[in-house]
Write a protein that holds these residues in place. Sequence first.
Motif, short mmCIF file in Angstrom:
data_model
loop_
_atom_site.label_atom_id
_atom_site.label_comp_id
_atom_site.label_asym_id
_atom_site.label_seq_id
_atom_site.Cartn_x
_atom_site.Cartn_y
_atom_site.Cartn_z
N PRO A 45 0.81 -1.24 0.00
CA PRO A 45 0.00 0.00 0.00
C PRO A 45 0.83 1.28 0.00
O PRO A 45 0.46 2.27 -0.64
N GLU A 46 1.97 1.27 0.71
CA GLU A 46 2.79 2.49 0.75
C GLU A 46 3.42 2.77 -0.61
O GLU A 46 3.49 3.93 -1.05
N SER A 47 3.88 1.73 -1.28
CA SER A 47 4.47 1.91 -2.61
C SER A 47 3.41 2.37 -3.60
O SER A 47 3.66 3.24 -4.44
N MET A 48 2.22 1.80 -3.51
CA MET A 48 1.15 2.20 -4.41
C MET A 48 0.75 3.65 -4.16
O MET A 48 0.49 4.40 -5.10
N ALA A 49 0.72 4.06 -2.90
CA ALA A 49 0.39 5.46 -2.57
C ALA A 49 1.44 6.41 -3.12
O ALA A 49 1.11 7.50 -3.61
N LEU A 50 2.72 5.99 -3.07
CA LEU A 50 3.80 6.81 -3.62
C LEU A 50 3.63 7.00 -5.12
O LEU A 50 3.77 8.11 -5.65
N VAL A 51 3.30 5.92 -5.81
CA VAL A 51 3.12 5.99 -7.26
C VAL A 51 1.94 6.90 -7.60
O VAL A 51 2.02 7.75 -8.49
N ARG A 52 0.83 6.74 -6.89
CA ARG A 52 -0.35 7.55 -7.17
C ARG A 52 -0.09 9.03 -6.94
O ARG A 52 -0.42 9.89 -7.76
N SER A 53 0.50 9.35 -5.78
CA SER A 53 0.76 10.75 -5.43
C SER A 53 1.75 11.37 -6.41
O SER A 53 1.55 12.52 -6.86
N SER A 54 2.80 10.65 -6.75
CA SER A 54 3.81 11.19 -7.65
C SER A 54 3.27 11.35 -9.06
O SER A 54 3.63 12.30 -9.77
N THR A 55 2.40 10.45 -9.48
CA THR A 55 1.78 10.58 -10.80
C THR A 55 0.90 11.83 -10.86
O THR A 55 0.94 12.59 -11.84
N LYS A 56 0.12 12.05 -9.81
CA LYS A 56 -0.72 13.26 -9.76
C LYS A 56 0.15 14.52 -9.80
O LYS A 56 -0.19 15.50 -10.47
N SER A 57 1.27 14.49 -9.08
CA SER A 57 2.16 15.65 -9.07
C SER A 57 2.76 15.90 -10.45
O SER A 57 2.80 17.04 -10.92
N ALA A 58 3.21 14.84 -11.11
CA ALA A 58 3.80 14.99 -12.45
C ALA A 58 2.78 15.53 -13.44
O ALA A 58 3.09 16.41 -14.25
N VAL A 59 1.55 15.02 -13.38
CA VAL A 59 0.50 15.49 -14.28
C VAL A 59 0.20 16.97 -14.02
O VAL A 59 0.07 17.77 -14.96
N ALA A 60 0.10 17.35 -12.75
CA ALA A 60 -0.18 18.75 -12.41
C ALA A 60 0.92 19.67 -12.91
O ALA A 60 0.65 20.75 -13.44
N LYS A 61 2.17 19.25 -12.75
CA LYS A 61 3.29 20.07 -13.20
C LYS A 61 3.30 20.20 -14.72
O LYS A 61 3.59 21.28 -15.27
N LEU A 62 2.99 19.12 -15.42
CA LEU A 62 2.97 19.17 -16.88
C LEU A 62 1.82 20.04 -17.39
O LEU A 62 1.98 20.80 -18.35
N GLN A 63 0.65 19.93 -16.77
CA GLN A 63 -0.48 20.76 -17.18
C GLN A 63 -0.17 22.23 -16.94
O GLN A 63 -0.53 23.09 -17.76
N PHE A 64 0.47 22.53 -15.83
CA PHE A 64 0.87 23.90 -15.53
C PHE A 64 1.88 24.39 -16.56
O PHE A 64 1.74 25.49 -17.13
N ALA A 65 2.90 23.57 -16.83
CA ALA A 65 3.96 23.97 -17.74
C ALA A 65 3.45 24.17 -19.16
O ALA A 65 3.95 25.02 -19.90
#
Length: 230
Positions: A45-65
């Motif tokens: 669960p912790e690894s899956m949470a890391l992947v989910r959170s980091s994916t959301k962050s990457a998407v947000a940064k790309l949409q912003f950029a």
Amino acid sequence: MTNLPALSAPDLAALLASRLCHDIISPVGAIQSGLELLDDMPDDPESMALVRSSTKSAVAKLQFARIAYGASGSSTAQIDMGDARTVAEGWMAFEKANLQWSGERAYVPKNIAKLVLNLLVVANASVPRGREVEVVIEQLEPVARFTITSRGKPLRVPAKFRELLAGEATPESIDAHGIQPYYALLLAREAKLAVTLEQTDEEAVFRVAPIAEAAEPADADETVAIDGSR
């Protein structure tokens, strides 16, 4: 009159690309680390949470950029400031300050929306974690007028932005770290707008207005400005 140092188009493109890669590499690297952990511990669960959170962050940064740095369509494209607000809120959800945004919504020339987002980046870099950045869109038509305020203590407006605003930078001093504030002020120049910085101990106000309307507040501890002249 404040002049920005001249950069060639290839240098500007290369430095902006470096800045974008710098912003994206952290969440993408975290996704890779999470996936490697899942290879060893499937369904952890912790690894899956890391992947989910980091994916959301990457998407947000790309949409912003895409709006803040990208072409956003043709050279004459317009951007809905509501879309600019949406990507700003998504990006700030993973940043250190809380975002407040109010004011007019309209379709504007893309450089206006890009200027708001790029000054937001500078304002966010000026405050400690847990503090506030407020965007107030006062007017968009017929000319743009807005303020972005950083609140918190200690305030540290990026030195490169201050150097550029004061007209003290040289082409040699613009690197991958300094290119983003440079680009923000370049956008202001292209839009023929004046940017001023008013700073006290706990507040920094980045004010944007038509050149003729830019004024120096009497009670600010410090004010520097760049106009839109070439």
